[in-house]
Design an enzyme around this catalytic site. Structure first.
Site, PDB file in Angstrom:
ATOM      1  N   ILE A  58       0.839  -1.203   0.000  1.00 54.17           N
ATOM      2  CA  ILE A  58       0.000   0.000   0.000  1.00 54.17           C
ATOM      3  C   ILE A  58       0.874   1.253   0.000  1.00 54.17           C
ATOM      4  O   ILE A  58       0.659   2.183  -0.785  1.00 54.17           O
ATOM      5  CB  ILE A  58      -0.962  -0.021   1.209  1.00 54.17           C
ATOM      6  CG1 ILE A  58      -1.891  -1.236   1.101  1.00 54.17           C
ATOM      7  CG2 ILE A  58      -1.761   1.274   1.293  1.00 54.17           C
ATOM      8  CD1 ILE A  58      -2.696  -1.525   2.344  1.00 54.17           C
ATOM      9  N   ALA A  89       3.952  -1.750   9.408  1.00 56.79           N
ATOM     10  CA  ALA A  89       3.223  -2.550  10.407  1.00 56.79           C
ATOM     11  C   ALA A  89       3.199  -3.999   9.957  1.00 56.79           C
ATOM     12  O   ALA A  89       3.462  -4.303   8.794  1.00 56.79           O
ATOM     13  CB  ALA A  89       1.778  -2.041  10.535  1.00 56.79           C
ATOM     14  N   TYR A 133      -4.112  -8.547  15.633  1.00 52.60           N
ATOM     15  CA  TYR A 133      -3.890  -7.515  14.619  1.00 52.60           C
ATOM     16  C   TYR A 133      -4.858  -6.344  14.848  1.00 52.60           C
ATOM     17  O   TYR A 133      -4.452  -5.188  14.990  1.00 52.60           O
ATOM     18  CB  TYR A 133      -4.066  -8.117  13.214  1.00 52.60           C
ATOM     19  CG  TYR A 133      -4.106  -7.083  12.124  1.00 52.60           C
ATOM     20  CD1 TYR A 133      -3.061  -6.172  11.961  1.00 52.60           C
ATOM     21  CD2 TYR A 133      -5.189  -7.000  11.236  1.00 52.60           C
ATOM     22  CE1 TYR A 133      -3.104  -5.208  10.964  1.00 52.60           C
ATOM     23  CE2 TYR A 133      -5.237  -6.052  10.247  1.00 52.60           C
ATOM     24  CZ  TYR A 133      -4.192  -5.148  10.110  1.00 52.60           C
ATOM     25  OH  TYR A 133      -4.247  -4.192   9.126  1.00 52.60           O
ATOM     26  N   LYS A 187      -4.100  -2.375  16.338  1.00 52.74           N
ATOM     27  CA  LYS A 187      -4.455  -1.135  15.627  1.00 52.74           C
ATOM     28  C   LYS A 187      -5.398  -0.276  16.472  1.00 52.74           C
ATOM     29  O   LYS A 187      -5.308   0.950  16.471  1.00 52.74           O
ATOM     30  CB  LYS A 187      -5.097  -1.476  14.277  1.00 52.74           C
ATOM     31  CG  LYS A 187      -4.120  -2.104  13.277  1.00 52.74           C
ATOM     32  CD  LYS A 187      -3.140  -1.065  12.744  1.00 52.74           C
ATOM     33  CE  LYS A 187      -2.219  -1.628  11.689  1.00 52.74           C
ATOM     34  NZ  LYS A 187      -1.347  -0.609  11.080  1.00 52.74           N
ATOM     35  N   LEU A 198      -6.180 -13.561  -0.230  1.00 59.10           N
ATOM     36  CA  LEU A 198      -7.036 -14.370  -1.093  1.00 59.10           C
ATOM     37  C   LEU A 198      -6.778 -14.142  -2.584  1.00 59.10           C
ATOM     38  O   LEU A 198      -6.509 -15.105  -3.323  1.00 59.10           O
ATOM     39  CB  LEU A 198      -8.514 -14.095  -0.752  1.00 59.10           C
ATOM     40  CG  LEU A 198      -9.507 -14.927  -1.559  1.00 59.10           C
ATOM     41  CD1 LEU A 198      -9.332 -16.409  -1.277  1.00 59.10           C
ATOM     42  CD2 LEU A 198     -10.945 -14.486  -1.257  1.00 59.10           C
ATOM     43  N   ILE A 233      -9.869 -22.914   0.730  1.00 63.30           N
ATOM     44  CA  ILE A 233     -10.936 -22.072   1.280  1.00 63.30           C
ATOM     45  C   ILE A 233     -10.967 -22.338   2.778  1.00 63.30           C
ATOM     46  O   ILE A 233     -11.195 -23.474   3.204  1.00 63.30           O
ATOM     47  CB  ILE A 233     -12.309 -22.416   0.662  1.00 63.30           C
ATOM     48  CG1 ILE A 233     -12.311 -22.049  -0.823  1.00 63.30           C
ATOM     49  CG2 ILE A 233     -13.440 -21.714   1.408  1.00 63.30           C
ATOM     50  CD1 ILE A 233     -13.642 -22.262  -1.510  1.00 63.30           C
ATOM     51  N   PHE A 234     -10.728 -21.295   3.565  1.00 62.54           N
ATOM     52  CA  PHE A 234     -10.676 -21.476   5.019  1.00 62.54           C
ATOM     53  C   PHE A 234     -12.075 -21.379   5.615  1.00 62.54           C
ATOM     54  O   PHE A 234     -12.476 -20.324   6.108  1.00 62.54           O
ATOM     55  CB  PHE A 234      -9.712 -20.467   5.638  1.00 62.54           C
ATOM     56  CG  PHE A 234      -8.295 -20.633   5.157  1.00 62.54           C
ATOM     57  CD1 PHE A 234      -7.674 -21.880   5.199  1.00 62.54           C
ATOM     58  CD2 PHE A 234      -7.587 -19.566   4.625  1.00 62.54           C
ATOM     59  CE1 PHE A 234      -6.366 -22.055   4.736  1.00 62.54           C
ATOM     60  CE2 PHE A 234      -6.289 -19.725   4.165  1.00 62.54           C
ATOM     61  CZ  PHE A 234      -5.677 -20.969   4.222  1.00 62.54           C
ATOM     62  N   GLY A 266      -9.467 -16.273  13.914  1.00 62.55           N
ATOM     63  CA  GLY A 266      -9.432 -14.803  13.893  1.00 62.55           C
ATOM     64  C   GLY A 266     -10.228 -14.186  12.763  1.00 62.55           C
ATOM     65  O   GLY A 266     -10.287 -12.964  12.640  1.00 62.55           O
TER      66      GLY A 266
HETATM   67  N1  UDP Z   1      -8.875 -16.933   2.446  1.00 58.60           N
HETATM   68  C1  UDP Z   1      -9.032 -18.206   1.924  1.00 58.60           C
HETATM   69  N2  UDP Z   1      -7.980 -18.767   1.275  1.00 58.60           N
HETATM   70  C2  UDP Z   1      -6.783 -18.130   1.116  1.00 58.60           C
HETATM   71  C3  UDP Z   1      -6.637 -16.836   1.646  1.00 58.60           C
HETATM   72  C4  UDP Z   1      -7.702 -16.267   2.312  1.00 58.60           C
HETATM   73  O1  UDP Z   1     -10.099 -18.817   2.066  1.00 58.60           O
HETATM   74  O2  UDP Z   1      -5.876 -18.711   0.511  1.00 58.60           O
HETATM   75  C5  UDP Z   1     -10.016 -16.289   3.124  1.00 58.60           C
HETATM   76  C6  UDP Z   1      -9.708 -15.821   4.542  1.00 58.60           C
HETATM   77  O3  UDP Z   1      -9.934 -16.871   5.462  1.00 58.60           O
HETATM   78  C7  UDP Z   1     -10.705 -14.656   4.685  1.00 58.60           C
HETATM   79  C8  UDP Z   1     -10.770 -14.064   3.269  1.00 58.60           C
HETATM   80  O4  UDP Z   1     -10.304 -15.112   2.392  1.00 58.60           O
HETATM   81  O5  UDP Z   1     -11.970 -15.133   5.014  1.00 58.60           O
HETATM   82  C9  UDP Z   1      -9.866 -12.868   3.094  1.00 58.60           C
HETATM   83  O6  UDP Z   1      -8.597 -13.197   3.622  1.00 58.60           O
HETATM   84  P1  UDP Z   1      -7.304 -12.319   3.377  1.00 58.60           P
HETATM   85  O7  UDP Z   1      -6.159 -13.037   4.041  1.00 58.60           O
HETATM   86  O8  UDP Z   1      -7.148 -12.015   1.912  1.00 58.60           O
HETATM   87  O9  UDP Z   1      -7.611 -10.935   4.091  1.00 58.60           O
HETATM   88  P2  UDP Z   1      -8.102 -10.609   5.600  1.00 58.60           P
HETATM   89  O10 UDP Z   1      -9.596 -10.499   5.518  1.00 58.60           O
HETATM   90  O11 UDP Z   1      -7.616 -11.667   6.510  1.00 58.60           O
HETATM   91  O12 UDP Z   1      -7.456  -9.293   5.893  1.00 58.60           O
END
Ligand code: UDP
Length: 329
Positions: free
Chosen positions: A11, A74, A140, A144, A189, A206-207, A286
């Site tokens: 950024i 950060a 995190y 902040k 993502l 996909i988490f 988280g």
């Molecule tokens: N996510 C996912 N697979 C990945 C990376 C992220 O499913 O390989 C999901 C993550 O769990 C969240 C969303 O995508 O729900 C956005 O995650 P990212 O890490 O891009 O940004 P965040 O929201 O954590 O700042």
């Protein structure tokens, strides 16, 4: 001169370029722990150093006339913050306090702070505005929020003015294709999906697909990095053009549109013209299920007008990855 900490990061580097395009003199302070020297616009001065290093800060503030500090340096990964909270409190809180101490000592009054929508926690409303309660669920977001609290106190006690920008999910790359996102390891993502579609990984994870959202995957609000940068320039100019005004403001910066993880995979597949191999994994600790901004306040007060929709974020990110298959290396 504007001091930009973390100006070699994703950024920060976009904001440095915007500042230079607008004729500002810029000094970048970055320890290059995650940033890239190649990302720093050649028109900016560069110092390699840590924001928590009071000697470096002292020498910068003594040798340059700094009008404002834009503080990007950060740690910013939700998942990592859960595993290594001390890193987050050190880098994001302790180091920022060092910087603020030096600013106060040198009577530097203007501060732009990179905050986050993670400060809201798990809001019970579909659209998040700045007045909602703050209850972050990961270190995190907590780190902040701590800095926001500190800023609020300093603005009460000192002639110190700040604007904190709560980012939603930042995406895309500079329209020129010359700077973009390059993290190691990459956890975000969109880059993960595009890297996978580029053949750099065998599947995209996909988490969690059991969240209380329409398709079960998390919903985020993705803002183009150039729109985000434009918001920073407006915030800076609000401070610089109103020197007599007490300013202690917080603005959301998001696109006001929610996109689920599954939807994002589909959008990327369409943009690239390839099919992803998807693996469902457990939830990532988280992660709130749903984060979508109201950016009404910054639109109304600073006249911010976002230019890029989600497809443009994917298109510019894809353009960057095609041009730089190995990032800045
Ligand atoms: N996510 C996912 N697979 C990945 C990376 C992220 O499913 O390989 C999901 C993550 O769990 C969240 C969303 O995508 O729900 C956005 O995650 P990212 O890490 O891009 O940004 P965040 O929201 O954590 O700042």
């Amino acid at each position: 001169m504007i001091l930009v900490t973390g100006g070699a990061g994703y950024i920060g580097s976009h904001v440095v370029r915007d500042l230079a395009d607008r004729g500002y003199s810029v000094l970048v302070l970055d320890d290059l722990s995650t940033g890239h020297l190649e990302a720093v616009d050649k028109r900016a001065m560069f110092i390699q150093g840590d924001t928590g290093d009071s000697h470096v800060l002292e020498s910068i503030f003594q040798s340059h006339s700094i009008q404002a500090v834009m503080h990007f340096a950060a740690s910013c990964l939700v998942g990592e913050s859960v595993k290594d909270p001390l890193k987050y409190y050190q880098n994001n809180v302790v180091n920022t306090i060092q910087l603020l101490e030096k600013m106060v000592e040198h009577n530097i009054k203007n501060f732009i702070f990179s905050s986050t929508c993670a400060t809201y926690g798990v809001p019970d409303q579909a659209v998040i505005h700045e007045q909602l309660p703050l209850d972050p669920i990961n270190p995190y977001g907590k780190s902040k929020l701590m800095v926001e609290t500190v800023l609020n106190s300093i603005s009460d006690s000192h002639d110190f003015r700040y604007i904190a920008l709560r980012y939603f999910n930042v995406a895309g790359a500079h329209i020129s294709g010359e700077i973009g996102e390059d993290h190691a390891p990459e956890t975000h993502l969109i880059p993960n999906i595009l890297r996978h579609l580029q053949g750099k990984s065998s599947f995209i994870e996909i988490f969690g697909n059991d969240y209380s959202t329409p398709d079960g995957t998390c919903i985020r609000d993705y803002i183009h990095v150039m729109d985000l940068s434009a918001g920073h320039i407006l915030a800076l100019e609000h401070l610089l053009q109103n020197p007599g005004l007490k300013i202690a403001e917080i603005f959301n910066l998001g696109n006001e549109r929610g996109v689920s993880v599954l939807e994002m995979i589909n959008l990327c597949e369409q943009a690239v013209g390839a099919k992803a191999n998807v693996k469902i994994q457990p939830r990532r600790k988280g992660d709130p299920p749903h984060l979508v901004a109201s950016s009404r306040k910054i639109k109304a007060l600073l006249g911010w007008v976002p230019k890029y929709e989600i497809n443009k974020s994917i298109e510019t990110a894809w353009n960057w990855f095609k041009k730089h298959p190995n990032g800045y290396k």
